[in-house]
Write a protein that holds these residues in place. Structure first.
Motif, PDB file in Angstrom:
ATOM      1  N   LEU A   2       0.837  -1.199   0.000  1.00 18.10           N
ATOM      2  CA  LEU A   2       0.000   0.000   0.000  1.00 18.10           C
ATOM      3  C   LEU A   2       0.870   1.246   0.000  1.00 18.10           C
ATOM      4  O   LEU A   2       0.637   2.194  -0.742  1.00 18.10           O
ATOM      5  CB  LEU A   2      -0.917  -0.002   1.231  1.00 18.10           C
ATOM      6  CG  LEU A   2      -1.763   1.258   1.443  1.00 18.10           C
ATOM      7  CD1 LEU A   2      -2.804   1.369   0.343  1.00 18.10           C
ATOM      8  CD2 LEU A   2      -2.449   1.221   2.807  1.00 18.10           C
ATOM      9  N   ASN A   6       0.968   3.830  -3.244  1.00 19.82           N
ATOM     10  CA  ASN A   6       0.547   5.218  -3.087  1.00 19.82           C
ATOM     11  C   ASN A   6       1.617   6.178  -3.570  1.00 19.82           C
ATOM     12  O   ASN A   6       1.332   7.161  -4.250  1.00 19.82           O
ATOM     13  CB  ASN A   6       0.208   5.506  -1.616  1.00 19.82           C
ATOM     14  CG  ASN A   6      -1.246   5.230  -1.300  1.00 19.82           C
ATOM     15  OD1 ASN A   6      -2.119   5.922  -1.801  1.00 19.82           O
ATOM     16  ND2 ASN A   6      -1.506   4.222  -0.498  1.00 19.82           N
ATOM     17  N   TYR A  32       3.543  10.174   4.683  1.00 19.35           N
ATOM     18  CA  TYR A  32       2.935   8.838   4.645  1.00 19.35           C
ATOM     19  C   TYR A  32       3.478   7.944   5.757  1.00 19.35           C
ATOM     20  O   TYR A  32       2.754   7.114   6.305  1.00 19.35           O
ATOM     21  CB  TYR A  32       3.179   8.174   3.286  1.00 19.35           C
ATOM     22  CG  TYR A  32       2.055   8.389   2.306  1.00 19.35           C
ATOM     23  CD1 TYR A  32       0.889   7.633   2.376  1.00 19.35           C
ATOM     24  CD2 TYR A  32       2.159   9.341   1.304  1.00 19.35           C
ATOM     25  CE1 TYR A  32      -0.149   7.826   1.480  1.00 19.35           C
ATOM     26  CE2 TYR A  32       1.123   9.550   0.405  1.00 19.35           C
ATOM     27  CZ  TYR A  32      -0.031   8.789   0.494  1.00 19.35           C
ATOM     28  OH  TYR A  32      -1.058   8.988  -0.387  1.00 19.35           O
ATOM     29  N   PHE A  36       0.220   7.129   7.918  1.00 17.39           N
ATOM     30  CA  PHE A  36      -0.288   5.993   7.153  1.00 17.39           C
ATOM     31  C   PHE A  36      -1.580   5.435   7.739  1.00 17.39           C
ATOM     32  O   PHE A  36      -2.422   4.882   7.033  1.00 17.39           O
ATOM     33  CB  PHE A  36       0.770   4.884   7.095  1.00 17.39           C
ATOM     34  CG  PHE A  36       1.063   4.246   8.420  1.00 17.39           C
ATOM     35  CD1 PHE A  36       0.367   3.116   8.835  1.00 17.39           C
ATOM     36  CD2 PHE A  36       2.022   4.793   9.268  1.00 17.39           C
ATOM     37  CE1 PHE A  36       0.636   2.529  10.063  1.00 17.39           C
ATOM     38  CE2 PHE A  36       2.280   4.208  10.500  1.00 17.39           C
ATOM     39  CZ  PHE A  36       1.579   3.078  10.905  1.00 17.39           C
ATOM     40  N   LYS A  38      -4.154   6.925   8.717  1.00 22.37           N
ATOM     41  CA  LYS A  38      -5.380   7.611   8.263  1.00 22.37           C
ATOM     42  C   LYS A  38      -6.074   6.846   7.145  1.00 22.37           C
ATOM     43  O   LYS A  38      -7.287   6.911   6.988  1.00 22.37           O
ATOM     44  CB  LYS A  38      -5.043   9.044   7.805  1.00 22.37           C
ATOM     45  CG  LYS A  38      -4.658   9.988   8.926  1.00 22.37           C
ATOM     46  CD  LYS A  38      -4.299  11.367   8.399  1.00 22.37           C
ATOM     47  CE  LYS A  38      -5.508  12.136   7.931  1.00 22.37           C
ATOM     48  NZ  LYS A  38      -6.338  12.645   9.030  1.00 22.37           N
ATOM     49  N   LYS A  39      -5.283   6.121   6.347  1.00 21.71           N
ATOM     50  CA  LYS A  39      -5.838   5.376   5.211  1.00 21.71           C
ATOM     51  C   LYS A  39      -6.651   4.163   5.653  1.00 21.71           C
ATOM     52  O   LYS A  39      -7.413   3.610   4.858  1.00 21.71           O
ATOM     53  CB  LYS A  39      -4.717   4.916   4.272  1.00 21.71           C
ATOM     54  CG  LYS A  39      -3.793   6.020   3.799  1.00 21.71           C
ATOM     55  CD  LYS A  39      -4.517   7.084   3.001  1.00 21.71           C
ATOM     56  CE  LYS A  39      -3.567   8.182   2.556  1.00 21.71           C
ATOM     57  NZ  LYS A  39      -4.266   9.281   1.870  1.00 21.71           N
ATOM     58  N   ASN A 158      -5.302  13.260  -4.831  1.00 20.54           N
ATOM     59  CA  ASN A 158      -3.904  13.169  -4.377  1.00 20.54           C
ATOM     60  C   ASN A 158      -2.936  13.540  -5.495  1.00 20.54           C
ATOM     61  O   ASN A 158      -1.990  12.828  -5.790  1.00 20.54           O
ATOM     62  CB  ASN A 158      -3.600  11.756  -3.871  1.00 20.54           C
ATOM     63  CG  ASN A 158      -3.789  10.705  -4.956  1.00 20.54           C
ATOM     64  OD1 ASN A 158      -4.360  10.986  -6.015  1.00 20.54           O
ATOM     65  ND2 ASN A 158      -3.304   9.502  -4.716  1.00 20.54           N
ATOM     66  N   SER A 163      -1.211  14.452   0.227  1.00 23.03           N
ATOM     67  CA  SER A 163      -2.298  13.472   0.181  1.00 23.03           C
ATOM     68  C   SER A 163      -2.269  12.521   1.364  1.00 23.03           C
ATOM     69  O   SER A 163      -3.236  11.797   1.604  1.00 23.03           O
ATOM     70  CB  SER A 163      -2.237  12.674  -1.126  1.00 23.03           C
ATOM     71  OG  SER A 163      -0.992  12.031  -1.260  1.00 23.03           O
ATOM     72  N   PHE A 164      -1.170  12.522   2.120  1.00 24.13           N
ATOM     73  CA  PHE A 164      -1.097  11.668   3.313  1.00 24.13           C
ATOM     74  C   PHE A 164      -2.096  12.116   4.379  1.00 24.13           C
ATOM     75  O   PHE A 164      -2.411  11.371   5.304  1.00 24.13           O
ATOM     76  CB  PHE A 164       0.322  11.672   3.890  1.00 24.13           C
ATOM     77  CG  PHE A 164       0.873  13.040   4.191  1.00 24.13           C
ATOM     78  CD1 PHE A 164       0.623  13.665   5.408  1.00 24.13           C
ATOM     79  CD2 PHE A 164       1.655  13.707   3.259  1.00 24.13           C
ATOM     80  CE1 PHE A 164       1.137  14.917   5.688  1.00 24.13           C
ATOM     81  CE2 PHE A 164       2.175  14.966   3.533  1.00 24.13           C
ATOM     82  CZ  PHE A 164       1.917  15.578   4.740  1.00 24.13           C
ATOM     83  N   ASN A 167      -8.008  10.856   4.153  1.00 19.60           N
ATOM     84  CA  ASN A 167      -8.418   9.506   4.545  1.00 19.60           C
ATOM     85  C   ASN A 167      -8.769   8.669   3.329  1.00 19.60           C
ATOM     86  O   ASN A 167      -8.535   7.462   3.290  1.00 19.60           O
ATOM     87  CB  ASN A 167      -9.624   9.570   5.486  1.00 19.60           C
ATOM     88  CG  ASN A 167      -9.299  10.232   6.801  1.00 19.60           C
ATOM     89  OD1 ASN A 167      -9.598  11.404   6.981  1.00 19.60           O
ATOM     90  ND2 ASN A 167      -8.675   9.510   7.705  1.00 19.60           N
ATOM     91  N   LYS A 168      -9.326   9.358   2.307  1.00 23.74           N
ATOM     92  CA  LYS A 168      -9.729   8.661   1.082  1.00 23.74           C
ATOM     93  C   LYS A 168      -9.360   9.525  -0.112  1.00 23.74           C
ATOM     94  O   LYS A 168      -9.719  10.695  -0.180  1.00 23.74           O
ATOM     95  CB  LYS A 168     -11.250   8.414   1.096  1.00 23.74           C
ATOM     96  CG  LYS A 168     -11.758   7.509   0.014  1.00 23.74           C
ATOM     97  CD  LYS A 168     -11.555   6.046   0.378  1.00 23.74           C
ATOM     98  CE  LYS A 168     -12.233   5.125  -0.625  1.00 23.74           C
ATOM     99  NZ  LYS A 168     -12.068   3.711  -0.266  1.00 23.74           N
ATOM    100  N   SER A 169      -8.613   8.937  -1.038  1.00 23.10           N
ATOM    101  CA  SER A 169      -8.201   9.659  -2.246  1.00 23.10           C
ATOM    102  C   SER A 169      -9.044   9.209  -3.427  1.00 23.10           C
ATOM    103  O   SER A 169      -9.174   8.006  -3.680  1.00 23.10           O
ATOM    104  CB  SER A 169      -6.724   9.400  -2.543  1.00 23.10           C
ATOM    105  OG  SER A 169      -5.914   9.830  -1.485  1.00 23.10           O
TER     106      SER A 169
END
Length: 227
Positions: A2, A6, A32, A36, A38-39, A158, A163-164, A167-169
């Motif tokens: 992941l 990303n 990130y 990380f 948050k993803k 992103n 973008s880190f 939560n959702k890109s």
């Protein structure tokens, strides 16, 4: 995997000048590694009570955001939707019946005139982590940072860095696509969608003014051209 995926996608898709890419890439690499987690936070519709849409752009950009507003209201009907915009764009959105409250701000990074940093600090202070969901449509890193200070769950593109903090890109497709569809792609990332019709809410005063103007000049049919 992941982590690596990303980075690869972000670096190749950055919509910035090549000379800035290494710098943004480095910031995102560090980011990130720190954020990380948050993803892995799942999006739960039932927990969303307040939404903020950030659109610190021009009048046309705000108008092309109206399908997103409607999509969120249809997908999350019990939520209150607020919007953060620049003062001069308020006229095209203030009659929108889906909007609960409008915040206006001239951010330092977009404002061409004098900037009041106190307004920016005050907005963050009064809305610190107030929103359950923040939708950022411009993909500007500074907007994303602002979103992360006032929201618990952040969605956006992103393609310009930071973008880190999302939560959702949303997936930024390379094919030619209308701005409305690109805006809708952001909320489609959380399984919310609507048609691409623009909403313009006219007041009775607006309608009376238009009818009077047409009657005065004896106009039966009119074409409006907006280049």
């Amino acid at each position: 995997n992941l982590f690596k995926t990303n980075f690869h996608i972000c670096y190749m898709m950055y919509k910035v000048q090549w000379k800035y890419k290494p710098f943004i890439y480095l910031i995102d690499a560090v980011g990130y590694s720190l954020f990380f987690w948050k993803k892995f936070i799942p999006f739960r519709k039932k927990t969303v009570k307040k939404i903020l849409i950030i659109r610190l752009d021009h009048i046309g950009d705000v108008l092309l955001t109206t399908p997103v507003i409607r999509a969120l209201k249809q997908g999350l009907p019990t939520t209150k939707i607020d919007m953060l915009i620049r003062p001069f764009t308020k006229g095209v959105i203030e009659t929108n019946s889906y909007i609960n409250k409008i915040h206006t701000l001239n951010p330092p990074w977009f404002n061409r005139g004098p900037t009041n940093f106190i307004d920016l600090i005050a907005f963050v202070f009064h809305n610190l982590f107030k929103y359950d969901l923040v939708v950022e449509l411009h993909a500007d890193p500074r907007n994303i940072i602002l979103a992360s200070l006032v929201g618990k769950y952040i969605i956006g593109y992103n393609i310009r860095g930071c973008s880190f903090l999302l939560n959702k890109s949303a997936t930024y497709e390379k094919l030619v696509k209308h701005t409305i569809e690109r805006n809708l792609d952001v909320v489609r990332a959380i399984d919310i969608d609507s048609d691409n019709k623009i909403d313009i809410f006219l007041t009775k005063k607006d309608i009376r003014f238009a009818n009077t103007l047409l009657d005065i000049h004896g106009i039966k049919k009119a074409i409006c051209i907006v280049p």
